[in-house]
Scaffold this active site. Structure first.
Site, PDB file in Angstrom:
ATOM      1  N   GLN A  74     -26.056  37.920  66.949  1.00  0.00           N
ATOM      2  CA  GLN A  74     -25.434  36.643  66.583  1.00  0.00           C
ATOM      3  C   GLN A  74     -25.341  36.464  65.070  1.00  0.00           C
ATOM      4  OE1 GLN A  74     -28.112  33.777  68.251  1.00  0.00           O
ATOM      5  NE2 GLN A  74     -27.301  33.947  70.336  1.00  0.00           N
ATOM      6  N   CYS A  75     -25.435  37.545  64.305  1.00  0.00           N
ATOM      7  CA  CYS A  75     -25.581  37.396  62.854  1.00  0.00           C
ATOM      8  C   CYS A  75     -24.444  36.591  62.238  1.00  0.00           C
ATOM      9  CB  CYS A  75     -25.687  38.758  62.185  1.00  0.00           C
ATOM     10  SG  CYS A  75     -24.279  39.868  62.480  1.00  0.00           S
ATOM     11  N   GLY A  76     -23.204  36.837  62.679  1.00  0.00           N
ATOM     12  CA  GLY A  76     -22.084  36.110  62.104  1.00  0.00           C
ATOM     13  C   GLY A  76     -22.099  34.638  62.460  1.00  0.00           C
TER      14      GLY A  76
END
Length: 292
Positions: A74-76
């Site tokens: 889910q980094c973005g």
């Protein structure tokens, strides 16, 4: 103190602390950013102090963002949530809402974001803001554009390859990751006039500017570092701009490990190179109706 009768069942455990959700989570995170965020940056600069050129004046500016640790790829979306806290919207979108919209629009399947163009569209929808998709790399005029954006106190989303210490590296896109930049440290040559800046009491030669700040002659900039956060650590990191630019410029391939893990990922038609290479997303509040 009275004791329970012999043979009586033990008392129930105390209830768990309440889980913060939505507005409560945002409020707590913003309080953390406003207090510990600047202390975190000061400690970071103290540790790195010996590496800075003593013949330059150093100018620091930053708008603290809260931290949020990602779950899965889910980094973005986590970086977008952190960036959204600087847009001062009447109602802040939660991470859950951001994920839901991204899924509904087909931008992601697992939480991944391999398209900066989709990231820009998602930001505009969930935060009712203006998103500028920057292409063509982070050098030259684009570098000046990004620095002026940060000087205005506005967030920047940058894709890069993540090393084991979370810093930018060169893995051809195999470790593609997102970070939010909210400030910078600039090494200035000559004797630039730093109007409305305060010299640090503990670190001579370091000056603090409060965004928005428009008095800086960018022609005096000799060295540039970005203050960034990403979803695998609560702490700020200080990255050489050249290091970030080079990592961003070589995002060309999808990870073979991910390709073989049996999961579905949303990748644009031109692959990682089309979606992320040389791209960044600049966010700012939408103009008020009287300003449009």
């Amino acid at each position: 103190m009275s004791q329970a009768p012999e043979g009586a069942p033990p008392p129930p455990p105390p209830p768990p602390p309440p889980q913060l959700r939505g507005a409560q989570l945002l409020k707590a995170a913003l309080e953390q950013a406003g207090s510990g965020g600047q202390d975190d940056v000061r400690e970071l600069l103290r540790r790195r102090r010996a590496s800075f050129n003593e013949h330059l004046k150093w100018l620091l500016f930053n708008k603290p963002v809260p931290s949020l640790i990602q779950e899965g790829p889910q980094c973005g979306l986590v970086a977008l949530w952190m960036a959204g806290t600087l847009l001062h919207q009447p109602r802040a979108a939660s991470l859950e809402e951001i994920i839901q919209v991204a899924l509904e629009r087909g931008y992601t399947a697992q939480g991944e974001m391999f398209s900066a163009a989709d990231m820009a569209k998602l930001a505009e929808e969930v935060f009712s803001c203006q998103a500028e998709l920057l292409s063509g790399g982070l050098e030259g005029r684009n570098q000046e554009r990004l620095l002026r954006h940060l000087l205005a106190g506005l967030p920047l989303l940058i894709p890069y390859d993540e090393d084991s210490n979370h810093e930018p590296c060169l893995r051809r896109g195999y470790k593609a990751h997102w970070a939010v930049a909210s400030g910078a440290l600039l090494g200035l040559k000559g004797d630039p006039q730093l109007l409305d800046c305060q010299e640090d009491e503990e670190m001579p030669g370091l000056f603090h500017a409060t965004p928005p700040y428009s008095s800086l002659p960018l022609g005096a900039v000799a060295e540039t570092y970005l203050l960034s956060k990403q979803g695998k650590s609560c702490r700020y990191q200080l990255w050489s701009y050249q290091q970030v630019q080079e990592s961003n410029a070589q995002l060309t391939h999808f990870s073979p490990k991910r390709a073989a893990d049996g999961k579905v990922y949303v990748v644009p038609g031109g692959g990682v190179q089309e979606g992320l290479c040389g791209k960044a997303v600049l966010l700012q509040p939408a103009p008020k109706p009287s300003e449009a």
